[in-house]
Scaffold this motif. Structure first.
Motif: not given
Ligand code: C2O
Ligand code: CU
Ligand code: CU
Length: 485
Positions: A174-186
């Motif tokens: 999955p490679s659509e940024y923010g859609v199915d490729d999601v950054p998660v800074i915890v």
């Protein structure tokens, strides 16, 4: 169990908290915007301004919280570039104090690294530039000012830096940024009664452990999922806490770690991430269902009092809500990059072995001194670094400029989740980690890179050393920095 922990109260057992059932997951996950860039004379140029602001963490926290961010009040945009590109960043510091911006995981000249030797005065600017020459990966950036890194990161200065290459571009991921490729800074935080960020400074180990866990600055976040699979780029951007991420009801595929893709997807139930580490995971959803990314009991190794180090804590981090209909996603798969052979590290090529012993705050018996070079490496050399924590407390070992391979832990092959490239690794106490690394391309007789514990209180209090990478035949030796005050 949860009720008992809650009843015991955070005051009674510092750090032993659970928020599994505490928070309503009704806030849309904030997605850091992709940073704009301009290609000028073949150089992809970004700009970042470190600034102060206020952020609402409602409804979890009342009122406005004073925070710091890049180009905004909290966190920073996601930078993205391609292998082979030359990049530049116009960095400005609008804070009231000096800061720096370090490109964590990046292979680049020492003078561009953004460590404590490249601090930017208040009102000042800095213009690093370098060529991206490493595998596609999820890197990040954050301040690294001498002795102040914990506070600057904790206030909110951090962002992702995604690198693409031929392999990550062509991968069935999955490679659509923010859609199915999601950054998660915890990140975990402590708020005081006024809703302000509190950096607990009670000398307690391992630093500040917060009972409020946020993803991209959102407390109680959900993400709508519209595809059969979603890729989460997990970054442990916390200052002290290690997590063990997973889903209560399903496994996931680990597809990449700090420095890039694994050889193949690895099915796991959970993955431990120490401060600074990243993992890209792909999780499968059915239409209409929900699940939650959670962190549960973290095995810290033979740590004394794991409950006090956050080992017993449990948090939900992010709810995934699948739509009634999901667009198809391919099964995760990829081919090696055409650079794979050149990138590969060969243990047989190692000509130098160094040892690093970590105690409470020192490495090899020394605390960080900006005026002292601890190690001098020769460009082109492959080395083995034997790293060991000699005390029963958590440490997260990070090396600038390189991506390394974990060769062995106490002589045994590392677990498969540590088989790909790494720049940061959790050190279970009293175990010896043999790391394989190679210094390439850049030399500097005067400006060092850092290696350190990425638990930022430890780093700030001296658990850091400096190494030069020099040309063959150089006369540079460990000792006082040339021309230093
Ligand atoms: Cu992410 Cu020297 O740090
Ligand atoms: Cu770094
Ligand atoms: Cu440490």
């Amino acid at each position: 169990m949860a009720a008992v922990l809650l009843a015991a109260g955070c005051g009674a057992i510092p750090g032993s908290v659970t928020s599994v059932d505490d928070v309503a997951f009704d806030q849309r996950l904030a997605i850091p915007p992709l940073a704009e860039s301009e290609v000028v004379d073949g150089v992809r140029t970004f700009s970042l301004t470190a600034q102060e602001g206020t952020t609402s963490f409602a409804p979890a926290i009342d009122g406005e919280t004073e925070t710091w961010g890049f180009d905004g009040a909290h966190l920073g945009p996601t930078l993205r570039a391609e292998r082979g590109e030359r990049v530049a960043v116009d960095v400005a510091n609008d804070l009231g104090e000096a800061t720096s911006v370090h490109w964590h995981g990046m292979h680049l000249p020492a003078a561009m690294d953004g460590g404590p030797h490249q601090e930017i005065e208040p009102g000042g600017t800095w213009h690093p530039t370098w060529e991206i020459d490493q595998a596609g990966a999820t890197l990040w950036y954050h301040p690294h000012p001498h002795g102040e890194t914990e506070e600057h990161v904790y206030r909110g200065l951090a962002g992702m830096f995604i690198l693409d290459d031929d392999a990550t571009r062509a991968a069935d991921l999955p490679s659509e940024y923010g859609v199915d490729d999601v950054p998660v800074i915890v990140q975990d935080k402590v708020f005081d009664d006024e809703g302000q960020l509190e950096l607990t400074d009670d000398g307690g180990e391992p630093g500040t452990l917060g009972s409020v866990v946020m993803a991209n600055g959102t407390v109680g976040a959900y993400q709508e999922v519209t595809t059969e699979r979603v890729r989460l780029r997990l970054l442990n951007g916390s200052t002290a806490r290690s997590y063990t991420f997973g889903f209560p009801d399903r496994p996931f595929d680990l597809v990449a770690t700090d420095g890039g893709l694994l050889e193949a997807p690895l099915e796991l139930d959970h993955v431990r991430l120490a401060p600074g580490e990243r993992a890209e995971v792909v999780v499968e959803m059915e239409p209409g269902e929900t699940t939650r990314l959670a962190s549960t009991d973290t095995d810290l190794g033979s740590v004394a009092a794991p409950f006090a180090m956050g080992g017993n804590d449990a948090f939900d981090v992010l709810e995934l809500r699948a739509a009634g209909e999901l667009a198809p996603s391919p099964e995760p798969a990829w081919e090696p990059s055409r650079h794979a052979e050149a990138d590969a590290l060969d243990p047989a090529a190692a000509t130098v072995t160094r040892t690093f012993e970590l105690d409470e705050r020192r490495i090899n018996g020394e605390r960080m001194d900006m005026g002292r070079i601890d190690e001098v490496a020769t460009v082109g050399d492959t080395e083995v670094w034997e790293v060991r924590s000699t005390v029963p407390m958590p440490h997260s070992f990070h090396v600038h400029d390189v991506q390394f391979r974990v060769l062995s832990i106490d002589g045994d092959a590392p677990p498969p989740e540590l088989a790909a490239l790494k720049d940061t690794v959790y050190l279970e106490p009293r175990r010896t980690y043999r790391l394989l690394l190679r210094f390439e391309d850049y030399t500097d007789e005067a400006v060092p890179y850092m290696y350190h514990c990425h638990m930022l209180r430890h780093e700030d209090e001296g658990m850091m050393g400096q190494f030069l990478v020099v040309a063959p035949g150089s006369e540079a030796r460990p000792g006082p920095v040339r021309g230093s005050h």
